[in-house]
Design a protein around this motif. Structure first.
Motif, mmCIF file in Angstrom:
data_model
loop_
_atom_site.group_PDB
_atom_site.id
_atom_site.type_symbol
_atom_site.label_atom_id
_atom_site.label_comp_id
_atom_site.label_asym_id
_atom_site.label_seq_id
_atom_site.Cartn_x
_atom_site.Cartn_y
_atom_site.Cartn_z
ATOM 1 N N GLN A 60 97.794 26.660 53.944
ATOM 2 C CA GLN A 60 97.946 27.759 53.074
ATOM 3 C C GLN A 60 98.471 27.193 51.739
ATOM 4 O O GLN A 60 99.325 26.044 51.715
ATOM 5 C CB GLN A 60 98.900 28.955 53.456
ATOM 6 C CG GLN A 60 98.635 29.581 54.666
ATOM 7 C CD GLN A 60 97.673 30.398 54.674
ATOM 8 O OE1 GLN A 60 96.701 30.405 55.270
ATOM 9 N NE2 GLN A 60 97.527 31.042 53.612
ATOM 10 N N LYS A 61 98.100 27.391 50.665
ATOM 11 C CA LYS A 61 98.654 27.086 49.395
ATOM 12 C C LYS A 61 99.831 27.899 48.927
ATOM 13 O O LYS A 61 100.033 28.718 49.147
ATOM 14 C CB LYS A 61 97.543 27.109 48.363
ATOM 15 C CG LYS A 61 98.102 26.631 46.921
ATOM 16 C CD LYS A 61 96.890 27.104 45.908
ATOM 17 C CE LYS A 61 97.518 26.454 44.293
ATOM 18 N NZ LYS A 61 96.519 26.878 43.326
ATOM 19 N N LEU A 62 101.152 27.005 48.411
ATOM 20 C CA LEU A 62 102.249 27.432 48.188
ATOM 21 C C LEU A 62 102.276 27.306 46.862
ATOM 22 O O LEU A 62 102.094 26.338 45.752
ATOM 23 C CB LEU A 62 103.293 26.421 48.673
ATOM 24 C CG LEU A 62 103.426 26.264 50.178
ATOM 25 C CD1 LEU A 62 104.548 25.423 50.478
ATOM 26 C CD2 LEU A 62 103.688 27.769 50.941
ATOM 27 N N ASN A 63 102.312 28.311 45.987
ATOM 28 C CA ASN A 63 102.759 28.566 44.542
ATOM 29 C C ASN A 63 104.221 28.631 44.207
ATOM 30 O O ASN A 63 104.759 29.517 44.801
ATOM 31 C CB ASN A 63 102.050 29.721 43.810
ATOM 32 C CG ASN A 63 100.479 29.568 44.242
ATOM 33 O OD1 ASN A 63 99.936 28.585 44.105
ATOM 34 N ND2 ASN A 63 99.917 30.756 44.548
ATOM 35 N N PHE A 64 104.865 27.915 43.378
ATOM 36 C CA PHE A 64 106.218 27.770 42.943
ATOM 37 C C PHE A 64 106.325 28.518 41.661
ATOM 38 O O PHE A 64 105.826 27.825 40.820
ATOM 39 C CB PHE A 64 106.857 26.575 43.203
ATOM 40 C CG PHE A 64 106.922 25.997 44.636
ATOM 41 C CD1 PHE A 64 108.169 26.348 45.306
ATOM 42 C CD2 PHE A 64 105.900 25.317 45.196
ATOM 43 C CE1 PHE A 64 108.096 25.917 46.625
ATOM 44 C CE2 PHE A 64 106.107 24.760 46.432
ATOM 45 C CZ PHE A 64 107.205 25.056 47.237
ATOM 46 N N ILE A 65 107.188 29.571 41.229
ATOM 47 C CA ILE A 65 107.137 29.995 40.168
ATOM 48 C C ILE A 65 108.744 29.885 39.669
ATOM 49 O O ILE A 65 109.798 30.549 40.590
ATOM 50 C CB ILE A 65 106.880 31.695 40.076
ATOM 51 C CG1 ILE A 65 105.388 31.880 40.587
ATOM 52 C CG2 ILE A 65 107.177 32.264 38.713
ATOM 53 C CD1 ILE A 65 105.251 32.219 42.074
ATOM 54 N N VAL A 66 109.194 29.100 38.952
ATOM 55 C CA VAL A 66 110.462 28.928 38.593
ATOM 56 C C VAL A 66 110.818 29.564 37.145
ATOM 57 O O VAL A 66 110.283 29.345 36.036
ATOM 58 C CB VAL A 66 110.411 27.119 38.355
ATOM 59 C CG1 VAL A 66 112.012 26.799 37.854
ATOM 60 C CG2 VAL A 66 109.995 26.729 39.623
#
Length: 385
Positions: A60-66
């Motif tokens: 699974q791809k992990l997207n980090f929104i900071v």
């Protein structure tokens, strides 16, 4: 001519394709950090560590929104809601300091989105109740570190102790942990003073403490503001032992405190002294691997506790994701609940700072191996074995 069997097979294949697509939906990880404001020296290295975290797990791809909360509790709450409402995150990491993180516990429970704290206070996860069931952290509770600190004080012969800490939730948490444990250790608390993170002087507090003539002083502060009492005590000629908390475990503190930090002692995660740990320490290879990765990206001596806190949260999160994927697809309420359950079932995960095994009543899971005593000597960290 219409063929029922072919139509049925086509439908099955279409559903299977949709299921596969759903199973491989991205996992969105929201992050709120203090990238500006008084806690920026904690938030900036944390952001650097976010950039190094693996961007996939179990296929699974992990997207980090900071987002930046500017060290403001109100902003951290707004960020959490924005991450949930706009970015549909499955989990939130943050914030950098206790005052900006404690309000997130309520929001996590309300939105049913797991919170992985990057701040230290036990109040974030204790006592476990319906709200705190959604909050986790891979950072030691104050009581574990206070216990190790008091052990050293007692062995050094201290009978009396003074406390100087932030006048906020961080200071409250350390003072609450200190008072009962000091009594049990036979060390009497003779003075308590507080200060604000943005203060430019603590001379008045220092003079009151010195008038009480304590054998030792515990400073409960984090980041560069922790250097102010350290320097003032030195300038005023205090001769007893000064203890700090793991909140000052970064190079910026050493830079600001300078020679006045010499001799200060604190309990901290083993990652800070990874190369000095015993060869059989389970944390040593994990901590060394993190430091190697971080310093390859950002330079020698750039790694800190505040960057390793993020790395450790990532290790715990990645250990929980496969179990959650077995129950629901990312982006759904069911997945977030399954992820919460999986985090609570964390068992034997080795981080840079300890070995964590969580449970229904313990959302930290560290034991005494997570507390290393360190002294500042010649501007460097020295492991006190």
């Amino acid at each position: 001519m219409f063929h029922p069997t072919r139509a049925l097979m086509a439908a099955v294949l279409a559903i299977s394709g949709l299921a596969a697509a759903s199973a491989h939906a991205d996992i969105n990880v929201g992050v709120t950090l203090s990238l500006t404001g008084p806690a920026a020296s904690l938030g900036i290295p944390a952001k650097s560590a976010i950039d190094l975290l693996p961007k996939d797990v179990a296929g699974q791809k992990l997207n980090f929104i900071v987002l930046d909360d500017a060290s403001d509790p109100s902003a951290s709450v707004r960020n959490f809601r924005r991450l949930v409402d706009e970015h549909k995150v499955d989990v939130v990491m943050g914030s950098s300091v206790t005052p900006s993180t404690i309000p997130l516990v309520d929001v996590a429970a309300e939105t049913r989105v797991p919170l992985m704290s990057l701040a230290a206070s036990a109040r974030i996860v204790e006592p476990q109740d319906d709200k705190r069931r959604w909050a986790f952290k891979a950072i030691q509770n104050e009581s574990l570190m206070v216990g190790a600190t008091l052990d050293h004080m007692r062995q050094a012969g201290a009978k009396t102790l003074a406390f100087m800490g932030f006048s906020d939730a961080y200071g409250d948490a350390w003072l609450s942990a200190l008072q009962p444990l000091a009594d049990k250790a036979g060390i009497r608390l003779v003075a308590t003073e507080r200060f604000v993170r943005t203060d430019t002087s603590v001379v008045a507090q220092t003079l009151k403490i010195m008038a009480a003539k304590p054998d030792a002083i515990l400073v409960a502060a984090s980041g560069t503001p922790g250097a102010l009492p350290q320097k003032t005590l030195a300038e005023r000629g205090y001769k007893g032992k000064v203890y700090q908390t793991y909140g000052i475990a970064n190079r910026d503190f050493l830079r600001v405190a300078g020679k006045d930090a010499e001799g200060a002692i604190f309990a901290v995660g083993p990652v800070l002294v990874a190369d000095q740990l015993e060869p059989d320490s389970p944390m040593r290879p994990v901590a060394q691997d993190f430091i190697k990765r971080y310093e390859a990206a950002y330079g020698q001596n750039s790694a800190s506790i505040f960057s390793s806190n993020v790395w450790d949260a990532g290790l715990v999160l990645r250990s929980a994701i496969p179990a959650a994927l077995g129950k629901a697809r990312p982006g759904s309420e069911a997945f977030r609940a399954a992820l919460r359950d999986a985090l609570e079932s964390t068992s034997g995960v080795v981080t840079t700072q300890g070995v964590t095994t969580m449970s229904r009543s313990d959302h930290v899971g560290y034991d005494k191996r997570a507390a290393a005593l360190v002294q500042i000597q010649s501007g460097a960290w020295k492991y006190l074995k």
